[in-house]
Write a protein that holds these residues in place. Structure first.
Motif, PDB file in Angstrom:
ATOM      1  N   UNK A  68       0.864  -1.189   0.000  1.00  0.00           N
ATOM      2  CA  UNK A  68       0.000   0.000   0.000  1.00  0.00           C
ATOM      3  C   UNK A  68       0.898   1.237   0.000  1.00  0.00           C
ATOM      4  N   UNK A  69       0.555   2.224  -0.804  1.00  0.00           N
ATOM      5  CA  UNK A  69       1.323   3.471  -0.828  1.00  0.00           C
ATOM      6  C   UNK A  69       0.454   4.593  -0.259  1.00  0.00           C
ATOM      7  N   UNK A  70       0.896   5.146   0.851  1.00  0.00           N
ATOM      8  CA  UNK A  70       0.160   6.236   1.500  1.00  0.00           C
ATOM      9  C   UNK A  70       0.993   7.501   1.356  1.00  0.00           C
ATOM     10  N   UNK A  71       0.457   8.469   0.656  1.00  0.00           N
ATOM     11  CA  UNK A  71       1.218   9.686   0.354  1.00  0.00           C
ATOM     12  C   UNK A  71       1.287  10.614   1.571  1.00  0.00           C
ATOM     13  N   UNK A  72       1.791  11.793   1.319  1.00  0.00           N
ATOM     14  CA  UNK A  72       2.052  12.748   2.395  1.00  0.00           C
ATOM     15  C   UNK A  72       0.753  13.377   2.951  1.00  0.00           C
ATOM     16  N   UNK A  73       0.763  13.689   4.227  1.00  0.00           N
ATOM     17  CA  UNK A  73      -0.310  14.486   4.824  1.00  0.00           C
ATOM     18  C   UNK A  73      -1.621  13.781   5.094  1.00  0.00           C
ATOM     19  N   UNK A  74      -1.635  12.458   5.090  1.00  0.00           N
ATOM     20  CA  UNK A  74      -2.899  11.738   5.328  1.00  0.00           C
ATOM     21  C   UNK A  74      -3.169  11.591   6.830  1.00  0.00           C
ATOM     22  N   UNK A  75      -4.437  11.407   7.165  1.00  0.00           N
ATOM     23  CA  UNK A  75      -4.824  11.115   8.547  1.00  0.00           C
ATOM     24  C   UNK A  75      -5.667   9.846   8.535  1.00  0.00           C
ATOM     25  N   UNK A  76      -5.236   8.849   9.282  1.00  0.00           N
ATOM     26  CA  UNK A  76      -5.999   7.592   9.346  1.00  0.00           C
ATOM     27  C   UNK A  76      -6.194   7.260  10.819  1.00  0.00           C
ATOM     28  N   UNK A  77      -7.467   7.249  11.253  1.00  0.00           N
ATOM     29  CA  UNK A  77      -7.750   6.921  12.656  1.00  0.00           C
ATOM     30  C   UNK A  77      -8.795   5.819  12.709  1.00  0.00           C
ATOM     31  N   UNK A  78      -8.685   4.969  13.710  1.00  0.00           N
ATOM     32  CA  UNK A  78      -9.658   3.883  13.829  1.00  0.00           C
ATOM     33  C   UNK A  78     -10.406   4.005  15.157  1.00  0.00           C
ATOM     34  N   UNK A  79     -11.578   3.390  15.189  1.00  0.00           N
ATOM     35  CA  UNK A  79     -12.324   3.283  16.445  1.00  0.00           C
ATOM     36  C   UNK A  79     -12.774   1.840  16.589  1.00  0.00           C
ATOM     37  N   UNK A  80     -13.735   1.569  17.469  1.00  0.00           N
ATOM     38  CA  UNK A  80     -14.063   0.180  17.845  1.00  0.00           C
ATOM     39  C   UNK A  80     -14.340  -0.741  16.652  1.00  0.00           C
ATOM     40  N   UNK A  81     -15.070  -0.265  15.651  1.00  0.00           N
ATOM     41  CA  UNK A  81     -15.420  -1.137  14.528  1.00  0.00           C
ATOM     42  C   UNK A  81     -14.285  -1.301  13.529  1.00  0.00           C
ATOM     43  N   UNK A  82     -13.236  -0.544  13.696  1.00  0.00           N
ATOM     44  CA  UNK A  82     -12.018  -0.769  12.946  1.00  0.00           C
ATOM     45  C   UNK A  82     -11.972  -0.148  11.558  1.00  0.00           C
ATOM     46  N   UNK A  83     -10.745  -0.103  11.055  1.00  0.00           N
ATOM     47  CA  UNK A  83     -10.472   0.360   9.697  1.00  0.00           C
ATOM     48  C   UNK A  83      -9.619  -0.720   9.045  1.00  0.00           C
ATOM     49  N   UNK A  84     -10.031  -1.171   7.859  1.00  0.00           N
ATOM     50  CA  UNK A  84      -9.258  -2.202   7.154  1.00  0.00           C
ATOM     51  C   UNK A  84      -8.972  -1.726   5.735  1.00  0.00           C
ATOM     52  N   UNK A  85      -7.703  -1.646   5.399  1.00  0.00           N
ATOM     53  CA  UNK A  85      -7.293  -1.217   4.056  1.00  0.00           C
ATOM     54  C   UNK A  85      -6.658  -2.430   3.384  1.00  0.00           C
ATOM     55  N   UNK A  86      -7.110  -2.768   2.179  1.00  0.00           N
ATOM     56  CA  UNK A  86      -6.644  -3.970   1.484  1.00  0.00           C
ATOM     57  C   UNK A  86      -5.233  -3.840   0.930  1.00  0.00           C
ATOM     58  N   UNK A  87      -4.852  -4.813   0.122  1.00  0.00           N
ATOM     59  CA  UNK A  87      -3.520  -4.827  -0.490  1.00  0.00           C
ATOM     60  C   UNK A  87      -3.487  -3.950  -1.745  1.00  0.00           C
TER      61      UNK A  87
END
Lengths: 176, 82
Positions: A68-87
């Protein structure tokens, strides 16, 4: 915030996080990124996290796939139900993936003091390209092979191979 | 549906998506003639044509539509094949 978390956040140099990320996950985290390596966080091999990106997995599971390529300046936050990012996903600059939400059903209490919720969580399938400035909110479920054009806002199910534009994001085309 | 009706309908769809007067769309009308005909509106145009005529273009065809004549020809080919 717990004192240990506070100390870790302020005293851990960026290159230590980069080194830990490489040794633990086999990924490349920019020393200028802010990634909280917690028990909730999982990152796949060969994933790249750009500078000034913040990844916060203190409140729930956050899984990032391989390549996975995540560029500059991103914000990724998770809570109880979660965050799932694939391949094999591409995440452009300044993308916000916000897995937490607030209740706002009471008028006598400030919203910030009402309960934090994430009833649905966020799912992003494999091979998804998220354009610069997109916002993904609780409930976003992006099918594999989809493309979100810059500045799209998504909080619902998007079928696979869709090309999405706008706020709220609408499918304007299906890849074939 | 007669071919003149097909032409007229293609023109109407293109006018609506590309925000140009239908009267200004005719033979020789190309991408460069419509400032709004960018990559996003190209996809919108294809989707609108597919919905209007009940057809499905291939990705190759999508990439080959550069003018009103191209669009009209592709639509006609699909309607003839149906």
């Amino acid at each position: 915030m717990k004192p240990g978390t506070l100390l870790r956040r302020f005293l851990t140099p960026g290159f230590v996080v980069t080194l830990r990320g490489y040794l633990k996950y086999g990924c490349l985290i920019s020393p200028k990124a802010e990634v909280e390596i917690t028990a909730h966080l999982s990152i796949g091999r060969d994933t790249v996290i750009g500078s000034f990106t913040k990844i916060k997995a203190t409140d729930g599971p956050l899984t990032i796939g391989r390549h996975v390529e995540i560029a500059t300046g991103c914000v990724i936050t998770s809570h109880a139900s979660g965050v799932a990012i694939g391949n094999d996903c591409l995440i452009g600059p300044n993308v916000s993936i916000l897995g937490n939400n607030y209740r706002y059903d009471r008028l006598d209490i400030p919203i910030r003091l009402q309960e934090k919720v994430s009833p649905k969580g966020i799912r992003i399938g494999d091979d998804v390209w998220i354009g610069a400035g997109c916002v993904l909110l609780d409930g976003a479920d992006v099918g594999p092979g989809s493309i979100l054009t810059p500045n799209s806002v998504v909080s619902s199910r998007i079928a696979e191979n869709s090309i999405v534009q706008g706020n709220p994001g609408k499918v304007i085309f299906t890849r074939r | 549906m007669s071919w003149s009706e097909v032409d007229s309908r293609v023109r109407d769809v293109m006018a609506a998506v590309l925000d140009v007067p239908a009267g200004g769309i005719g033979n020789g009308f190309r991408k460069d003639d419509a400032p709004a005909w960018d990559s996003m509106n190209h996809l919108r145009l294809v989707s609108a044509l597919e919905e209007a005529f009940g057809i499905k273009f291939t990705m190759k065809e999508v990439g080959e539509m550069e003018s009103f004549d191209d669009v009209r020809r592709k639509v006609a080919e699909h309607l003839q094949a149906a």
